[in-house]
Design a protein around this motif. Structure first.
Motif, PDB file in Angstrom:
ATOM      1  N   PRO A   1     -15.288  -2.211  -3.717  1.00  0.00           N
ATOM      2  CA  PRO A   1     -14.454  -1.715  -2.621  1.00  0.00           C
ATOM      3  C   PRO A   1     -13.337  -2.715  -2.331  1.00  0.00           C
ATOM      4  O   PRO A   1     -13.588  -3.797  -1.807  1.00  0.00           O
ATOM      5  CB  PRO A   1     -15.427  -1.583  -1.448  1.00  0.00           C
ATOM      6  CG  PRO A   1     -16.597  -2.437  -1.801  1.00  0.00           C
ATOM      7  CD  PRO A   1     -16.612  -2.596  -3.284  1.00  0.00           C
ATOM      8  N   LEU A   2     -12.132  -2.373  -2.747  1.00  0.00           N
ATOM      9  CA  LEU A   2     -11.024  -3.297  -2.528  1.00  0.00           C
ATOM     10  C   LEU A   2      -9.736  -2.569  -2.214  1.00  0.00           C
ATOM     11  O   LEU A   2      -9.595  -1.381  -2.459  1.00  0.00           O
ATOM     12  CB  LEU A   2     -10.849  -4.250  -3.710  1.00  0.00           C
ATOM     13  CG  LEU A   2     -10.532  -3.703  -5.084  1.00  0.00           C
ATOM     14  CD1 LEU A   2      -9.047  -3.576  -5.278  1.00  0.00           C
ATOM     15  CD2 LEU A   2     -11.105  -4.628  -6.131  1.00  0.00           C
ATOM     16  N   ALA A   3      -8.823  -3.341  -1.647  1.00  0.00           N
ATOM     17  CA  ALA A   3      -7.493  -2.847  -1.303  1.00  0.00           C
ATOM     18  C   ALA A   3      -6.490  -3.935  -1.647  1.00  0.00           C
ATOM     19  O   ALA A   3      -6.863  -5.087  -1.875  1.00  0.00           O
ATOM     20  CB  ALA A   3      -7.418  -2.498   0.178  1.00  0.00           C
ATOM     21  N   MET A   4      -5.231  -3.570  -1.659  1.00  0.00           N
ATOM     22  CA  MET A   4      -4.182  -4.530  -1.977  1.00  0.00           C
ATOM     23  C   MET A   4      -3.095  -4.454  -0.924  1.00  0.00           C
ATOM     24  O   MET A   4      -2.681  -3.372  -0.509  1.00  0.00           O
ATOM     25  CB  MET A   4      -3.615  -4.233  -3.362  1.00  0.00           C
ATOM     26  CG  MET A   4      -2.741  -5.309  -3.900  1.00  0.00           C
ATOM     27  SD  MET A   4      -2.693  -5.222  -5.698  1.00  0.00           S
ATOM     28  CE  MET A   4      -1.748  -6.684  -6.008  1.00  0.00           C
TER      29      MET A   4
ATOM     30  N   LEU B   1      -3.465   0.920  -0.682  1.00  0.00           N
ATOM     31  CA  LEU B   1      -2.333   0.039  -0.950  1.00  0.00           C
ATOM     32  C   LEU B   1      -1.484  -0.059   0.308  1.00  0.00           C
ATOM     33  O   LEU B   1      -1.107   0.960   0.890  1.00  0.00           O
ATOM     34  CB  LEU B   1      -1.501   0.590  -2.114  1.00  0.00           C
ATOM     35  CG  LEU B   1      -2.271   0.792  -3.430  1.00  0.00           C
ATOM     36  CD1 LEU B   1      -1.409   1.522  -4.429  1.00  0.00           C
ATOM     37  CD2 LEU B   1      -2.747  -0.545  -3.983  1.00  0.00           C
ATOM     38  N   PHE B   2      -1.181  -1.289   0.706  1.00  0.00           N
ATOM     39  CA  PHE B   2      -0.482  -1.536   1.957  1.00  0.00           C
ATOM     40  C   PHE B   2       0.699  -2.468   1.724  1.00  0.00           C
ATOM     41  O   PHE B   2       0.693  -3.271   0.794  1.00  0.00           O
ATOM     42  CB  PHE B   2      -1.433  -2.184   2.973  1.00  0.00           C
ATOM     43  CG  PHE B   2      -2.673  -1.391   3.231  1.00  0.00           C
ATOM     44  CD1 PHE B   2      -2.675  -0.372   4.170  1.00  0.00           C
ATOM     45  CD2 PHE B   2      -3.839  -1.647   2.539  1.00  0.00           C
ATOM     46  CE1 PHE B   2      -3.814   0.380   4.409  1.00  0.00           C
ATOM     47  CE2 PHE B   2      -4.997  -0.906   2.764  1.00  0.00           C
ATOM     48  CZ  PHE B   2      -4.983   0.103   3.706  1.00  0.00           C
ATOM     49  N   ALA B   3       1.679  -2.380   2.602  1.00  0.00           N
ATOM     50  CA  ALA B   3       2.818  -3.297   2.583  1.00  0.00           C
ATOM     51  C   ALA B   3       3.177  -3.649   4.019  1.00  0.00           C
ATOM     52  O   ALA B   3       3.039  -2.832   4.931  1.00  0.00           O
ATOM     53  CB  ALA B   3       4.016  -2.669   1.885  1.00  0.00           C
TER      54      ALA B   3
ATOM     55  N   VAL C   1       2.684   1.470   5.145  1.00  0.00           N
ATOM     56  CA  VAL C   1       3.442   0.377   5.742  1.00  0.00           C
ATOM     57  C   VAL C   1       2.805   0.027   7.088  1.00  0.00           C
ATOM     58  O   VAL C   1       2.562   0.898   7.914  1.00  0.00           O
ATOM     59  CB  VAL C   1       4.925   0.767   5.913  1.00  0.00           C
ATOM     60  CG1 VAL C   1       5.701  -0.369   6.569  1.00  0.00           C
ATOM     61  CG2 VAL C   1       5.525   1.110   4.550  1.00  0.00           C
ATOM     62  N   LEU C   2       2.544  -1.274   7.281  1.00  0.00           N
ATOM     63  CA  LEU C   2       1.830  -1.743   8.465  1.00  0.00           C
ATOM     64  C   LEU C   2       2.684  -2.679   9.313  1.00  0.00           C
ATOM     65  O   LEU C   2       3.463  -3.468   8.776  1.00  0.00           O
ATOM     66  CB  LEU C   2       0.562  -2.492   8.047  1.00  0.00           C
ATOM     67  CG  LEU C   2      -0.435  -1.739   7.153  1.00  0.00           C
ATOM     68  CD1 LEU C   2      -1.582  -2.655   6.774  1.00  0.00           C
ATOM     69  CD2 LEU C   2      -0.929  -0.484   7.831  1.00  0.00           C
TER      70      LEU C   2
END
Length: 119
Positions: free
Chosen positions: A35-38, A77-79, A100-101
């Protein structure tokens, strides 16, 4: 149960091996169903710029690796919105679809994961 991992990529795609290493970790983890995110932060958001010409600076193109992330199960996926704005990257023209955060959402995202790797 596997621990969750957030990979934070902070380096431009042509500034050294860190951007490629972050993508390699994400792809490997995704292949094993971790379980991962970038998160793309600071100059890391430059990896999301469309129509890059890495050969001009004698670098390899990371576009194929970026596009492969969802195929390997890396779908979160986040930026950072502030990082995108500071570098003049419009969110509707990125090479990869990311969430986008703002600063508060970044803090909540990081707190959600068991392990955080920053490259």
């Amino acid at each position: 149960m596997a621990k969750s991992m957030l990979i934070i990529s902070r380096q431009a795609p042509w500034s050294g091996p860190s951007a490629r290493e972050a993508l390699d970790i994400a792809l490997a983890g995704g292949a094993f169903d971790l379980p991962l995110a970038m998160l793309f932060l600071d100059d890391g958001v430059l990896q999301l710029a469309p129509d890059q010409q890495p050969a001009a600076v004698q670098q390899k193109n990371l576009a194929a690796n970026l596009q492969a992330l969802p195929m390997f199960g890396v779908e979160e996926l986040f930026a950072c919105g502030h990082s995108l704005a500071r570098r003049g990257l419009p969110t509707d023209a990125l090479a990869l679809q990311v969430e986008v955060l703002d600063a508060a959402a970044l803090k909540a995202l990081i707190a959600r994961f068991d392990q955080v790797v920053t490259l």
